[in-house]
Design a protein around this motif. Structure first.
Motif, mmCIF file in Angstrom:
data_model
loop_
_atom_site.group_PDB
_atom_site.id
_atom_site.type_symbol
_atom_site.label_atom_id
_atom_site.label_comp_id
_atom_site.label_asym_id
_atom_site.label_seq_id
_atom_site.Cartn_x
_atom_site.Cartn_y
_atom_site.Cartn_z
ATOM 1 N N GLY A 237 22.329 36.005 -0.896
ATOM 2 C CA GLY A 237 23.727 35.998 -1.294
ATOM 3 C C GLY A 237 24.544 34.980 -0.528
ATOM 4 N N PRO A 238 25.746 34.690 -1.008
ATOM 5 C CA PRO A 238 26.607 33.674 -0.401
ATOM 6 C C PRO A 238 26.949 33.984 1.055
ATOM 7 N N GLY A 239 26.707 33.014 1.936
ATOM 8 C CA GLY A 239 27.100 33.148 3.333
ATOM 9 C C GLY A 239 26.272 34.111 4.148
ATOM 10 N N VAL A 240 25.182 34.631 3.592
ATOM 11 C CA VAL A 240 24.349 35.593 4.327
ATOM 12 C C VAL A 240 23.177 34.848 4.947
ATOM 13 N N GLU A 243 21.158 28.889 5.176
ATOM 14 C CA GLU A 243 20.695 28.536 3.832
ATOM 15 C C GLU A 243 19.215 28.167 3.825
ATOM 16 N N ARG A 244 18.731 27.573 4.909
ATOM 17 C CA ARG A 244 17.316 27.182 4.991
ATOM 18 C C ARG A 244 16.393 28.374 4.731
ATOM 19 N N TRP A 245 16.810 29.558 5.149
ATOM 20 C CA TRP A 245 15.958 30.737 5.039
ATOM 21 C C TRP A 245 16.481 31.738 4.017
ATOM 22 N N SER A 246 17.328 31.305 3.117
ATOM 23 C CA SER A 246 17.894 32.230 2.134
ATOM 24 C C SER A 246 16.962 32.405 0.937
ATOM 25 N N GLY A 251 22.676 34.707 -4.600
ATOM 26 C CA GLY A 251 22.442 36.111 -4.933
ATOM 27 C C GLY A 251 21.759 36.295 -6.276
ATOM 28 N N ASP A 252 20.939 35.325 -6.676
ATOM 29 C CA ASP A 252 20.225 35.391 -7.953
ATOM 30 C C ASP A 252 18.840 36.001 -7.728
ATOM 31 N N LEU A 253 18.569 37.133 -8.385
ATOM 32 C CA LEU A 253 17.311 37.842 -8.165
ATOM 33 C C LEU A 253 16.110 37.037 -8.646
ATOM 34 N N ARG A 254 16.281 36.284 -9.715
ATOM 35 C CA ARG A 254 15.161 35.474 -10.205
ATOM 36 C C ARG A 254 14.786 34.420 -9.168
#
Length: 301
Positions: A237-240, A243-246, A251-254
């Motif tokens: 999700g945004p800001g969680v 980004e390298r490890w997101s 927040g897109d499940l696909r």
């Protein structure tokens, strides 16, 4: 056939006839395309999927065959036998298609129309049965279209399936040959060719026999708000998290499903104290993602 090949190259799904059952096919190397299969079938589980190829030469491009595997291929291919062997090409068959395992399930289908598509496509294609989860596998074109036709960009009518049950699955690993799933190629036929089968086969390497999945060496902590000391934090999700490890910055499940095995593996290569994972919604594909994460954390299987 041209439409089907174009759809596979575009990352779309195709209803594909085989001699066993009708399959819902996708490019084995395209994780985003493979995710669409799990979505279409409903209540998805990250089982390893069978990679279908045009011939034994193509099979050995993606799998490492020993003498026993070659004997099986020569005797039963094209036909309803799947061979599980060490994976040679982890790009051609994605982590998602292999359920994060170091092995790959491969077969050469006996249906001429399926092999023509595979030959024209030029790479492995995963094609689990084209049914919704919990329903019988389709063995006619009409049943396949009724089940999952709305998810497919192309559909090929190959007539009624000659075999009508899923393929026999045999693992050929570490010098042992084991029967993982029975099918129309019988235990007796296999043993007549290569001798007694080993009884210690690992069921998790076979489609339809999910018991556990690839788990990293590092401990996995679920539902985390942030990473602890020495942990890598997989956000969602945004800001969680970084980004390298997101798993998915949006927040897109696909996207999260397609990235899951790759990021777990990459994080593990960093030898962290642990891998912390943000909470993932448990709806739609989130059910499958959470199922896989629970197995990685040792809670299931």
């Amino acid at each position: 056939m041209t439409e089907a090949v174009a759809a596979l190259r575009a990352g779309d799904l195709v209803i594909l006839p085989t001699e066993t059952v009708y399959g819902l096919a996708a490019d084995a190397g395209n994780s985003e395309a493979v995710v669409k299969i799990f979505e279409a079938k409903g209540r998805p589980r990250f089982n390893p999927l069978i990679s279908h190829v045009a011939d034994a030469v193509a099979a050995e491009r993606i799998a490492v065959f020993d003498d026993a595997a070659r004997k099986l291929a020569e005797a039963f291919w094209p036909g309803p036998l799947t061979i599980v062997a060490p994976c040679r090409d982890i790009v051609a068959v994605s982590d998602l298609a292999r359920a994060g395992l170091d092995s790959v399930a491969v077969r050469v289908p006996g249906h001429a129309k399926a092999r023509a598509v595979l030959d024209a496509f030029g790479g492995p294609v995963v094609a689990p049965s084209a049914n919704r989860s919990g329903r019988p596998s389709p063995t006619t074109f009409a049943d396949a279209v009724e089940e999952t036709g709305s998810f497919a960009a192309a559909a090929l009518d190959g007539g009624p399936c000659a075999v009508g049950v899923e393929s026999t699955v045999v693992s050929v690993l570490d010098g042992r040959v084991s029967l993982l799933r029975p099918g129309s190629v019988t235990r007796e036929e296999i043993e007549a060719l290569i001798g007694p089968l080993d009884g210690s086969g690992e069921g998790h390497r076979s489609p339809g026999r999910l018991t556990r999945h690839y788990a990293p060496s590092a401990p996995v902590r679920l539902g985390a708000d942030a990473g602890g000391e020495g942990e890598i934090f997989l956000g969602f999700g945004p800001g969680v998290g970084p980004e390298r490890w997101s798993l998915s910055p949006t927040g897109d499940l696909r996207e999260a499903a397609a990235n899951l095995f790759r990021l777990l593996r990459e994080a593990d290569r960093e030898t962290p104290a642990g891998i912390a994972v943000a909470a993932i919604p448990g709806v739609g594909l989130g059910e499958a993602i959470n199922d896989r994460l629970k197995r990685a954390a040792g809670f299931v299987g």
